[in-house]
Design a protein around this motif. Structure first.
Motif, PDB file in Angstrom:
ATOM      1  N   LYS A 147       3.587  -2.247   1.222  1.00 25.61           N
ATOM      2  CA  LYS A 147       3.713  -0.794   1.130  1.00 25.61           C
ATOM      3  C   LYS A 147       4.987  -0.428   0.381  1.00 25.61           C
ATOM      4  O   LYS A 147       5.972  -1.168   0.399  1.00 25.61           O
ATOM      5  CB  LYS A 147       3.780  -0.176   2.522  1.00 25.61           C
ATOM      6  N   ASP A 148       4.970   0.743  -0.203  1.00 26.71           N
ATOM      7  CA  ASP A 148       6.154   1.294  -0.848  1.00 26.71           C
ATOM      8  C   ASP A 148       7.227   1.520   0.215  1.00 26.71           C
ATOM      9  O   ASP A 148       6.917   1.799   1.381  1.00 26.71           O
ATOM     10  CB  ASP A 148       5.777   2.612  -1.540  1.00 26.71           C
ATOM     11  N   ALA A 149       8.491   1.444  -0.170  1.00 27.65           N
ATOM     12  CA  ALA A 149       9.587   1.615   0.789  1.00 27.65           C
ATOM     13  C   ALA A 149       9.586   3.002   1.419  1.00 27.65           C
ATOM     14  O   ALA A 149      10.049   3.182   2.544  1.00 27.65           O
ATOM     15  CB  ALA A 149      10.922   1.352   0.095  1.00 27.65           C
ATOM     16  N   ASP A 150       9.058   4.002   0.709  1.00 26.82           N
ATOM     17  CA  ASP A 150       9.033   5.373   1.226  1.00 26.82           C
ATOM     18  C   ASP A 150       7.769   5.701   2.013  1.00 26.82           C
ATOM     19  O   ASP A 150       7.623   6.816   2.507  1.00 26.82           O
ATOM     20  CB  ASP A 150       9.170   6.370   0.070  1.00 26.82           C
ATOM     21  N   ALA A 151       6.866   4.749   2.137  1.00 24.17           N
ATOM     22  CA  ALA A 151       5.612   4.993   2.854  1.00 24.17           C
ATOM     23  C   ALA A 151       5.860   5.014   4.355  1.00 24.17           C
ATOM     24  O   ALA A 151       6.778   4.377   4.864  1.00 24.17           O
ATOM     25  CB  ALA A 151       4.599   3.907   2.514  1.00 24.17           C
ATOM     26  N   ARG A 209       5.107   4.058   8.199  1.00 31.05           N
ATOM     27  CA  ARG A 209       4.664   2.833   8.863  1.00 31.05           C
ATOM     28  C   ARG A 209       3.981   3.194  10.184  1.00 31.05           C
ATOM     29  O   ARG A 209       4.429   4.083  10.899  1.00 31.05           O
ATOM     30  CB  ARG A 209       5.849   1.930   9.177  1.00 31.05           C
ATOM     31  N   PRO A 223      10.684   6.613   6.723  1.00 26.16           N
ATOM     32  CA  PRO A 223      11.736   5.647   6.368  1.00 26.16           C
ATOM     33  C   PRO A 223      13.008   5.815   7.205  1.00 26.16           C
ATOM     34  O   PRO A 223      13.621   4.818   7.603  1.00 26.16           O
ATOM     35  CB  PRO A 223      11.990   5.929   4.890  1.00 26.16           C
TER      36      PRO A 223
END
Length: 118
Positions: free
Chosen positions: A3-7, A9, A49
């Motif tokens: 996943k993108d770091a800004d997605a 979780r 994030p």
């Protein structure tokens, strides 16, 4: 595919990423008012994030630096300074373990978890 770091979780993804059980993450939400993930239908949690960063900090303070829940609450509330890898003031009744013993106990805990998973 990562996943993108800004997605956001899910609790399962964050649990797997940190190696912390989901029920522990839900417990931390009750103990740390700063931790408020988004909740959707069916109480599904989505960690932003900044939530992930806070959970990582809480995990580090509790499981690596040896803070208690109350000690972490004080650090997050700004009542106690966070110093390196040791709490500013150990709480009454708190036991500080030597780093080598702490590492040995963590290894033992990991081995027990592996044995239980089998």
């Amino acid at each position: 595919m990562a996943k993108d770091a800004d997605a956001f979780r899910t609790i399962g993804e964050l649990s797997g990423q940190l190696g912390v059980a989901q029920h522990i993450l839900r417990y931390w939400e009750t103990r740390f008012p700063q931790l408020q993930p988004l909740t959707r239908a069916g109480n599904r949690r989505y960690y932003r994030p900044e939530d992930v960063a806070l959970v990582e900090r809480i995990n580090r303070l509790l499981n690596e630096d040896g803070y208690t829940i109350r000690g972490v609450q004080k650090v997050l509330a700004g009542k106690t300074e966070e110093r390196g890898s040791a709490p500013a003031k150990p709480e009454t009744g708190a036991v500080r373990l030597p780093p080598d013993l702490l590492a040995e106990l963590k290894t033992l805990r990991s081995n027990l978890a592996d044995a239980l998973a089998e």
